[in-house]
Design an enzyme around this catalytic site. Structure first.
Site, short mmCIF file in Angstrom:
data_model
loop_
_atom_site.label_atom_id
_atom_site.label_comp_id
_atom_site.label_asym_id
_atom_site.label_seq_id
_atom_site.Cartn_x
_atom_site.Cartn_y
_atom_site.Cartn_z
N ASP A 8 19.14 9.89 43.48
CA ASP A 8 19.93 10.98 42.91
C ASP A 8 19.15 12.29 43.03
O ASP A 8 18.06 12.33 43.61
CB ASP A 8 20.35 10.69 41.47
CG ASP A 8 19.17 10.73 40.49
OD1 ASP A 8 18.03 10.56 40.95
OD2 ASP A 8 19.41 10.93 39.28
N ASP A 44 17.31 14.20 41.25
CA ASP A 44 15.93 14.39 40.80
C ASP A 44 15.06 13.16 41.05
O ASP A 44 13.89 13.15 40.67
CB ASP A 44 15.88 14.80 39.33
CG ASP A 44 16.22 13.68 38.37
OD1 ASP A 44 16.99 12.77 38.76
OD2 ASP A 44 15.72 13.69 37.23
N SER A 91 19.58 16.37 37.15
CA SER A 91 19.68 15.00 37.67
C SER A 91 20.84 14.83 38.64
O SER A 91 20.88 15.43 39.69
CB SER A 91 19.77 14.02 36.49
OG SER A 91 19.68 12.69 36.92
#
Length: 447
Positions: A241, A243, A102
């Protein structure tokens, strides 16, 4: 969550080469997951990843383990987390696996699973996978090995899904939008979605090299996009972000809107258009201003534990659709099964166009309480800092001083060895003072 050895609130995550994020363990994880999923009737799993250099290694390890368990694999390549949830459902696969950490730096990575309906795996399946990891790894007969195929049209399918969540009677023609993809998994998705809907798109963070994901760009580092919005005179900025499951926005004046403000805009628009189902779920970290603003609209509000997993659980318990975190995870179960940064951004633009207001004016009506968050790194092998008397005494002193005008929250991060110290009150100086006071107490016992 119960007692877990590997799975946290958002799958398995850690530094590459250490702990669980190494080729040997991930191969065994693929096998264990394959054995458990096969017991539930699974014969095909999709694998997607973000743009970290370690994704290639971990993808190959998962592929080997799953194949050894007799599971067929569809390889999606670099794709946002919400895309993998969507494609798992679309391709009628029994599960989807995401290789991503992430918003973390490139040297971290992680693995999380989605079920066939696009939601995260049930707790009992994760527990069964952990149990299977303790057993010796075996291999099915050669004629039963799983096959791997690459799915070449995955990006196009997801782009069409995102566009399909935007009203067909509206257009982005005439809008100038800066898109920051954090050199992550949305680099080939988000700009295309917005440009195909008619916007003039200015890209930053769309040149991943395996090492630059989330590096001074994206939803956790907003300076670059704020500067670009002001420099280009854009109408707004999208910051995703690594992901793609979280988003932060920037208005034309350079003001940053976080997840709480995005939630407010989406919920208010749903209320006005008669599409609001129930209320809104936030977390313990959601700003008190969000609760106050929703109350003025007579929209119910409830708080879950921190983590989009818990937001989802509470939404499902209550039968509501809209929820999220101030970090930018925004869920609307009427349009997607998981947090989706691109879709959330499109919902905000929809509210802008329906109201005829720019993003700055649209965010009015929500006055944020001053909130101070300090992260303190701690040694995971030592005693729990949150249980130490010096820390609990500091919290009691702060709460006594703040009274009903503020609140204190201490919690461990679910993804990093950090203690998050949050103080919120109607006085900014008091929030800062007591957050630093408690953080100092944590530092003294944390290392």
């Amino acid at each position: 969550m119960g007692q877990r050895k590997y799975f946290g609130t958002d799958g398995i995550r850690g530094k590459v080469g250490e702990s669980a994020i190494n080729p040997e363990f991930v191969t065994k994880l693929g096998w264990a997951a394959g054995k458990v999923l096969a017991g539930h009737g699974t014969n095909k799993v999709l694998i997607g990843k973000d743009t970290r250099i370690s994704g290639y290694m971990l993808e190959s390890a998962l592929e080997a383990g799953l194949s050894a368990a007799g599971i067929n694999i569809g390889l999606l390549g670099p794709m946002p987390t919400p895309a993998i949830a969507y494609l798992t459902k679309t391709f009628r696969s029994e599960a989807g696996i995401v290789i991503s950490a992430s918003h973390n730096p490139y040297y971290d990575n992680g693995i999380k699973f989605f079920s066939s309906d696009g939601f995260k795996l049930d707790d009992d399946i994760e527990i069964a996978i952990e149990s299977m990891l303790d057993k010796p790894m075996t291999c099915v007969a050669s004629n039963k090995l799983g096959k791997a195929t690459r799915i070449n049209d995955a990006a196009g399918r997801y782009i069409e899904f995102c566009k399909g969540t935007f009203p067909s009677d509206l257009s982005l023609k005439g809008m100038k939008i800066v898109v920051d993809c954090a050199h992550g998994a949305t680099y080939h998705i988000a700009p295309n979605v917005l440009s195909e809907l008619g916007a003039e798109v200015i890209e930053i963070g769309t040149k991943p090299d395996g090492l630059n994901i989330n590096d001074k760009v994206g939803a956790t580092s907003m300076n670059a996009i704020v500067e670009k919005v002001l420099e280009t005179g854009a109408d707004m900025g999208f910051a995703l972000d690594g992901d793609g499951d979280r988003i932060m926005l920037v208005d034309h004046l350079g003001n940053v809107l976080d997840g709480d403000q995005i939630l407010y805009i989406i919920a208010r628009d749903a209320l006005k258009s008669g599409r609001l189902s129930g209320g809104v779920v936030g977390t313990l970290m959601s700003n008190l201003g969000l609760e106050v603003a929703l109350s003025k609209l007579s929209i119910p509000f409830a708080r879950s534990a921190v983590g989009d997993r818990y937001v989802m659980e509470l939404l499902q318990q209550k039968g509501w659709a809209i929820g999220g975190e101030n970090s930018g995870h925004v869920l609307n179960l009427n349009v997607a099964s998981t947090g989706d940064g691109i879709v959330a951004g499109l919902q905000v633009i929809t509210a802008m166009l329906r109201s005829g207001m720019d993003l700055h004016d649209l965010s009015g009506g929500f006055d944020k309480f001053p909130q101070k968050l300090i992260n303190v790194r701690y040694d995971e092998s030592s005693d729990n800092p949150l249980a130490m008397s010096a820390v609990t005494d500091a919290v009691k002193e702060a709460e006594s001083s703040l009274g009903k005008t503020g609140r204190v929250l201490l919690r461990k991060s679910g993804t990093e060895p950090l203690i998050r110290v949050m103080v919120e009150s109607d006085d900014e100086m008091q929030s800062l003072k007591w957050a630093e006071f408690i953080a100092d107490a944590v530092r003294k016992v944390a290392n």
